[in-house]
Design an enzyme around this catalytic site. Structure first.
Site, short mmCIF file in Angstrom:
data_model
loop_
_atom_site.label_atom_id
_atom_site.label_comp_id
_atom_site.label_asym_id
_atom_site.label_seq_id
_atom_site.Cartn_x
_atom_site.Cartn_y
_atom_site.Cartn_z
CE1 TYR A 88 -3.64 -1.80 5.40
CE2 TYR A 88 -3.53 0.48 4.66
CZ TYR A 88 -3.68 -0.87 4.38
OH TYR A 88 -3.86 -1.29 3.08
CB SER B 59 -0.89 0.01 1.25
OG SER B 59 -1.52 1.27 1.42
#
Length: 258
Positions: A156, A143
């Site tokens: 995250y 990501s």
């Protein structure tokens, strides 16, 4: 007469929805026999049936990538195939958006176990088969969060940074073998579940993530990039591809038309 080449095999984890499902469809259309895995049996069996009905090849296997014994058993079962050529480590996800001071350690642990240890488990289990194919590809879906932090995203970000470092280190360690390592790092992608799962089913909070953004990326956009990257000639390695929608300049700078 020269025998026709065997259909290449691509394993896609987390294929029950979103990017994983879109990737399975596109790789199948590109000529791969896709082996799709996820925890939700009904979802992956329906996807395999859909792909098969379209004239392509797919096999569904229920798998929790955080269960190492199950991953090892899955890898052993792939010995029925002549070779494994591509592994798409897509299983992952985000939980919560709390600041470091109040973040839930259980959420952090789950994100690390899925995004990092899950990727490690499947990669370790399949690396021998990918190497034996003579032309293997390990793809890690990380990501942009793994390349730049933002407030409320530390758990995250930490997990996806771990996935990024895993891919980067593996590439160094296996250089000279017939396996390349690709990292695809998407930015803002609107799928049917990602943000809803992150906010524990709160659809109102999930909708705010994309509020005013004219065109977030779609699962199909990322699947297209994955398929392009793994179908490059064998000597071409796409080390890292960061992909954002035009409206997103960084993880914390997004143009919204409100």
């Amino acid at each position: 007469m020269t025998a026709a080449p065997a259909t290449p095999i691509a394993v896609v984890t987390g294929a029950s929805s979103g990017i994983g499902a879109a990737t399975a469809r596109q790789l199948a259309a590109a000529g791969y026999h896709v082996v799709i895995t996820a925890r939700r049996k009904d979802r992956i069996e329906a996807l395999a049936a859909e792909i098969t009905a379209a004239g392509h090849r797919a096999t569904a296997h229920v798998l929790d990538v955080t269960d190492r014994a199950a991953v090892d058993a899955f890898a052993a079962g792939l010995s029925d195939f002549p070779a494994v050529h591509v592994l798409v480590n897509n299983a992952g996800g985000a939980l919560g958006a709390d600041p470091v001071a109040t973040g839930d350690p259980a959420d952090w642990r789950r994100m690390y176990e899925t995004n990092v240890l899950g990727t490690l488990n499947v990669t370790q289990a399949l690396l021998p088969a990918l190497t034996a194919s003579g032309d293997g590809t390990v793809l890690v879906l990380s990501s942009t969060a793994g390349h730049g932090t933002y407030e409320g995203g530390a758990g995250y970000v930490a997990a996806k940074h771990g996935a990024h470092v895993l891919a980067e280190t593996l590439r160094l360690e296996i250089v000279g073998t017939p396996v390349r390592v690709i990292e695809i790092a998407p930015g803002m992608v609107r799928t049917e579940e990602f943000a809803t799962t992150r906010f524990n089913g709160d659809t109102e909070k999930a909708a705010k993530v994309y509020a005013g953004v004219a065109e977030p990326l779609t699962a199909e956009d990322i699947a297209d990039s994955i398929t392009w990257a793994v179908t490059r000639p064998s000597h071409v390695n796409i080390d890292l591809m960061l992909i954002r929608p035009r409206a997103q300049a960084s993880n914390s700078k997004v143009h919204r038309e409100l």
